[in-house]
Motif scaffolding. Structure first.
Motif, mmCIF file in Angstrom:
data_model
loop_
_atom_site.group_PDB
_atom_site.id
_atom_site.type_symbol
_atom_site.label_atom_id
_atom_site.label_comp_id
_atom_site.label_asym_id
_atom_site.label_seq_id
_atom_site.Cartn_x
_atom_site.Cartn_y
_atom_site.Cartn_z
ATOM 1 N N GLN A 184 -1.008 2.650 2.215
ATOM 2 C CA GLN A 184 0.164 1.832 1.912
ATOM 3 C C GLN A 184 1.398 2.661 2.247
ATOM 4 O O GLN A 184 1.629 3.721 1.659
ATOM 5 N N VAL A 186 5.335 3.078 2.341
ATOM 6 C CA VAL A 186 6.581 2.653 1.708
ATOM 7 C C VAL A 186 7.715 3.317 2.485
ATOM 8 O O VAL A 186 8.009 4.498 2.306
ATOM 9 N N ALA A 247 4.695 2.186 -6.775
ATOM 10 C CA ALA A 247 3.734 1.318 -6.086
ATOM 11 C C ALA A 247 2.307 1.548 -6.559
ATOM 12 O O ALA A 247 1.449 0.672 -6.387
ATOM 13 N N PRO A 251 2.192 -2.408 -7.763
ATOM 14 C CA PRO A 251 2.286 -2.824 -6.354
ATOM 15 C C PRO A 251 2.956 -4.180 -6.183
ATOM 16 O O PRO A 251 3.428 -4.504 -5.095
ATOM 17 N N TRP A 256 3.771 -6.628 0.755
ATOM 18 C CA TRP A 256 3.013 -5.835 1.716
ATOM 19 C C TRP A 256 2.586 -6.688 2.909
ATOM 20 O O TRP A 256 2.356 -7.885 2.769
ATOM 21 N N ASP A 258 -0.187 -6.298 6.288
ATOM 22 C CA ASP A 258 -1.118 -5.522 7.098
ATOM 23 C C ASP A 258 -0.577 -5.387 8.514
ATOM 24 O O ASP A 258 0.047 -6.314 9.055
ATOM 25 N N SER A 296 -0.918 -0.719 5.641
ATOM 26 C CA SER A 296 -0.296 -1.811 4.898
ATOM 27 C C SER A 296 1.142 -1.377 4.660
ATOM 28 O O SER A 296 1.390 -0.383 3.967
ATOM 29 N N ALA A 298 5.237 -1.811 3.595
ATOM 30 C CA ALA A 298 6.140 -2.495 2.671
ATOM 31 C C ALA A 298 7.241 -3.183 3.468
ATOM 32 O O ALA A 298 7.915 -2.550 4.273
#
Length: 317
Positions: A184, A186, A247, A251, A256, A258, A296, A298
């Motif tokens: 993830q 950010v 997060a 989350p 989010w 992909d 993924s 943000a």
């Protein structure tokens, strides 16, 4: 309870240095749903020796000297540059753990496969080294949350085409993107929307609470430093790193998407990232192919919700 390793290039406590990494460490300790089990340091906002000393000092200020700290990479993987900082004379030079950061990461994840979330808020050098030390490291993580990158727009700066953490060590970011874990990310697309104002920083500095007063003083100094470089941004500073920590347990504060992400490692566009949202299947050779997401990212944030959570938790330290 989320079991977390935090990888930082912490500079809070050095005059005129960025402060968001210090707030990230504080938030990881303040969140009752996080068990902070390991902290590692890396060259980035400051040199790794200064980051290590300042991290140990901040843990003592926050009343958690028991959290193990492991010193990491002092240089990016391939690039010779390193940023050098300073430590105030009154800061005690404490010794970190003997095991280097990347090896400590690997050992901790091997001992707890599928249970550890790694939050990386500095350049990804240590993370990439851990992945090279053990090819099962990425797959053995529960989650990988990264503060880094910018995906929806360029930086528009020729001296730094990519976001700082990625620009600092793009080869490390490339290793992480190719590791098989869908981390993830950010990035600046959302972190620039979560800010502490000068008024809030001065209120913290005037607080009777020890950490708030300490952090507030250095936040005022950081905003003043930013103002000297860019007067149009004189009233606030972004909380990049604390948003990545938030997060982990919240989350839902972030939207989010992909994507398949690639990073530029050449000199001209170093650190710039291209994010394919996987809405089509066109490939440069004219054929269609199904790309699988390797990230993924943000794309939006509930800034007000984050600020409430962040400020509430800091009051509990």
């Amino acid at each position: 309870m989320e079991r977390v390793m935090l990888d930082v290039d912490l500079a809070m406590g050095a005059p005129g240095s960025d402060v968001d990494d210090g707030f990230a460490l504080a938030l990881a300790l303040a969140d009752p749903d996080i068990s902070l089990e390991l902290v590692t340091t890396v060259n980035g906002n400051t040199d790794v020796a200064s980051a290590t000393t300042l991290t140990l000092e901040l843990l003592h200020r926050l009343g958690h000297p028991e959290v193990p700290v492991h010193r990491g990479a002092q240089l990016p993987l391939l690039r010779p540059q390193a940023k050098f900082g300073s430590v105030p004379d009154d800061v005690v030079a404490r010794e970190p753990q003997a095991t280097p950061a990347a090896a400590a990461m690997v050992e901790h994840v091997r001992a707890n496969p599928g249970e550890i979330t790694l939050v990386a808020v500095g350049p990804l050098t240590n993370v990439a080294l851990a992945m090279r030390l053990d090819h099962t490291f990425a797959a053995s993580l529960k989650r990988l949350v990264i503060m880094g990158g910018v995906f929806s727009k360029p930086t528009n700066e020729t001296r730094m085409p990519g976001e700082f953490n990625i620009w600092n060590d793009p080869e490390a970011a490339e290793i992480v993107l190719g590791s098989g874990i869908v981390a993830q990310w950010v990035g600046l697309d959302v972190t620039l929307k979560v800010r502490v104002t000068m008024a809030e920083a001065r209120a913290m500095a005037a607080s009777d609470h020890e950490f708030a007063a300490f952090a507030g003083r250095y936040t005022v100094a950081w905003i003043e430093h930013l103002s000297s470089r860019r007067p149009e941004q004189a009233d606030s500073c972004a909380m990049h790193d604390p948003l990545a920590v938030a997060a982990v347990t919240h989350p839902e504060l972030i939207t989010w998407q992909d994507a398949y992400v690639q990073v530029e490692t050449g000199d001209r566009l170093r650190g710039a990232m291209i994010a394919d949202p996987l809405t089509g299947g066109w490939a440069p050779d004219g054929k269609t192919q199904k790309l699988q997401p390797n990230a993924s990212i943000a794309v939006d944030v509930d800034a007000a919700g984050f600020t409430r959570f962040f400020m509430d938790k800091l009051k509990e330290l």
